[in-house]
Design a protein around this motif. Structure first.
Motif, PDB file in Angstrom:
ATOM      1  N   ARG A   1       0.822  -1.215   0.000  1.00 48.78           N
ATOM      2  CA  ARG A   1       0.000   0.000   0.000  1.00 48.78           C
ATOM      3  C   ARG A   1       0.857   1.265   0.000  1.00 48.78           C
ATOM      4  NH1 ARG A   1      -2.321  -3.372   3.610  1.00 48.78           N
ATOM      5  NH2 ARG A   1      -1.200  -2.344   5.313  1.00 48.78           N
TER       6      ARG A   1
ATOM      7  N   SER B   1      -6.809   9.083  -2.256  1.00 49.27           N
ATOM      8  CA  SER B   1      -5.786   8.048  -2.049  1.00 49.27           C
ATOM      9  C   SER B   1      -5.911   7.506  -0.634  1.00 49.27           C
ATOM     10  CB  SER B   1      -4.374   8.601  -2.246  1.00 49.27           C
ATOM     11  OG  SER B   1      -4.105   8.857  -3.607  1.00 49.27           O
TER      12      SER B   1
ATOM     13  N   ARG C   1      -9.642   8.110   9.914  1.00 49.92           N
ATOM     14  CA  ARG C   1     -10.560   7.903   8.804  1.00 49.92           C
ATOM     15  C   ARG C   1     -11.918   8.560   9.059  1.00 49.92           C
ATOM     16  NH1 ARG C   1      -9.157   4.026   5.219  1.00 49.92           N
ATOM     17  NH2 ARG C   1     -11.345   3.766   4.666  1.00 49.92           N
TER      18      ARG C   1
ATOM     19  N   GLU D   1      -9.532   7.277  -7.651  1.00 46.04           N
ATOM     20  CA  GLU D   1      -8.730   6.798  -6.527  1.00 46.04           C
ATOM     21  C   GLU D   1      -7.336   6.456  -7.055  1.00 46.04           C
ATOM     22  OE1 GLU D   1      -7.618   5.240  -2.668  1.00 46.04           O
ATOM     23  OE2 GLU D   1      -9.240   6.572  -3.278  1.00 46.04           O
TER      24      GLU D   1
ATOM     25  N   ASP E   1      -8.528   2.799   0.541  1.00 46.31           N
ATOM     26  CA  ASP E   1      -8.588   1.340   0.592  1.00 46.31           C
ATOM     27  C   ASP E   1      -7.750   0.770   1.735  1.00 46.31           C
ATOM     28  OD1 ASP E   1      -6.136   2.060  -0.415  1.00 46.31           O
ATOM     29  OD2 ASP E   1      -6.135   0.594  -2.051  1.00 46.31           O
ATOM     30  N   SER E   2      -7.199   1.645   2.587  1.00 45.26           N
ATOM     31  CA  SER E   2      -6.394   1.173   3.706  1.00 45.26           C
ATOM     32  C   SER E   2      -7.260   0.396   4.689  1.00 45.26           C
ATOM     33  CB  SER E   2      -5.747   2.365   4.421  1.00 45.26           C
ATOM     34  OG  SER E   2      -5.139   1.947   5.624  1.00 45.26           O
ATOM     35  N   PRO E   3      -6.759  -0.725   5.225  1.00 41.01           N
ATOM     36  CA  PRO E   3      -7.546  -1.513   6.174  1.00 41.01           C
ATOM     37  C   PRO E   3      -7.573  -0.918   7.575  1.00 41.01           C
ATOM     38  CG  PRO E   3      -5.396  -2.513   5.903  1.00 41.01           C
ATOM     39  CD  PRO E   3      -5.452  -1.353   4.939  1.00 41.01           C
TER      40      PRO E   3
END
Length: 288
Positions: free
Chosen positions: A64, A224, A235, A254, A227-229
């Motif tokens: 990532r 950007s 967030r 994105e 999509d980070s977990p």
């Protein structure tokens, strides 16, 4: 650190092998290199010979964050520490200009060359830095070629200007944005996009207000790291129902975060991605 050359090819080779150095025939020995940061990782992996690479940063294999994560898996990753680099026989360390000055100065006292990557927003300055690092790693021709390719891709984006003057806003999940003076904003401008944060009078790496986004949304959002977990307060902006509902009605691109994690040659990948996605968006729009 660089070892003194000796007379006699056989003796030179024996000494080099004993020290674990990388040798080129009829040329000076190539330096052993290490990277302390993600940005440095991308330069070392792109420009150095595999046998030159001693140590990369701990994040080098995070897909990532690192554009060359798969390539990085072949090398040791260690935290930034002077003893690590000295034990590995490092001659050149690539690091950021704004981090861990104590380690950098200590290594320089032991004869290690430290190349500091500054915060760069100007595309020509990034190209010049790429050439400089190529020379520091013993591969000026690779640095020149990578810089030329970088400049060509950014210029192709600028000439095409597929953004068509859309009012656009860059966002990260926590509400961070980029205005004039940040390399993301520079690349958006090259794409022919108007930057809402810049037009609001902001500069550099800054933040955007959720209420302002709801009241006056842009024509396009460039995002950007959505999509980070990783969840949490970082967030809060991107996960807010008011944002998600409003964003559903706005065109969105994105951009993979690893293509512009820092102001370096990797921005060529962000430029190509923006170019392709804006072309796709243009093709989908009805003709007047």
């Amino acid at each position: 650190m660089m070892r003194p050359a000796r007379r006699g090819g056989t003796l030179l080779l024996a000494i080099a092998l004993a020290w674990g150095m990388v040798v080129r025939v009829d040329a000076a020995p190539l330096p052993r290199v290490a990277s302390a940061t993600l940005c440095g990782d991308q330069y070392v992996l792109a420009l150095a010979d595999p046998a030159q690479i001693a140590v990369l940063s701990p994040q080098a294999t995070d897909p990532r964050l690192s554009l060359l994560a798969k390539d990085a898996a072949a090398y040791p990753r260690r935290p930034n520490a002077a003893e690590t680099y000295l034990d590995a026989g490092v001659d050149v360390l690539i690091t950021n200009a704004w981090t861990d000055h104590t380690t950098a100065r200590l290594l320089e006292r032991f004869g290690v060359r430290v190349v500091r990557i500054p915060t760069l927003n100007d595309m020509e300055a990034i190209a010049a830095m790429t050439r400089d690092i190529g020379r520091a790693l013993g591969h000026p021709e690779r640095g020149d070629a990578l810089a030329a390719r970088f400049v060509a891709r950014v210029e192709a984006l600028r000439l095409a200007a597929p953004g068509r003057d859309r009012l656009s806003l860059y966002l990260r999940p926590g509400g961070g944005t980029a205005a004039e003076g940040a390399f993301v904003a520079t690349l958006m401008e090259a794409a022919g996009l108007r930057n809402q944060a810049t037009e609001a009078g902001l500069t550099g790496w800054t933040s955007w207000n959720l209420e302002r986004f709801i009241a006056a949304p842009p024509d396009l959002i460039v995002t950007s790291f959505f999509d980070s977990p990783h969840a949490g307060v970082g967030r809060a902006f991107g996960n807010h129902p008011a944002f998600t509902r409003r964003a559903e009605r706005i065109d969105r691109i994105e951009v993979p975060g690893q293509t512009w994690i820092c102001g370096s040659w990797i921005l060529e990948e962000a430029a190509a991605f923006l170019h392709e996605r804006l072309d796709r968006l243009n093709a989908a729009e009805p003709r007047p």
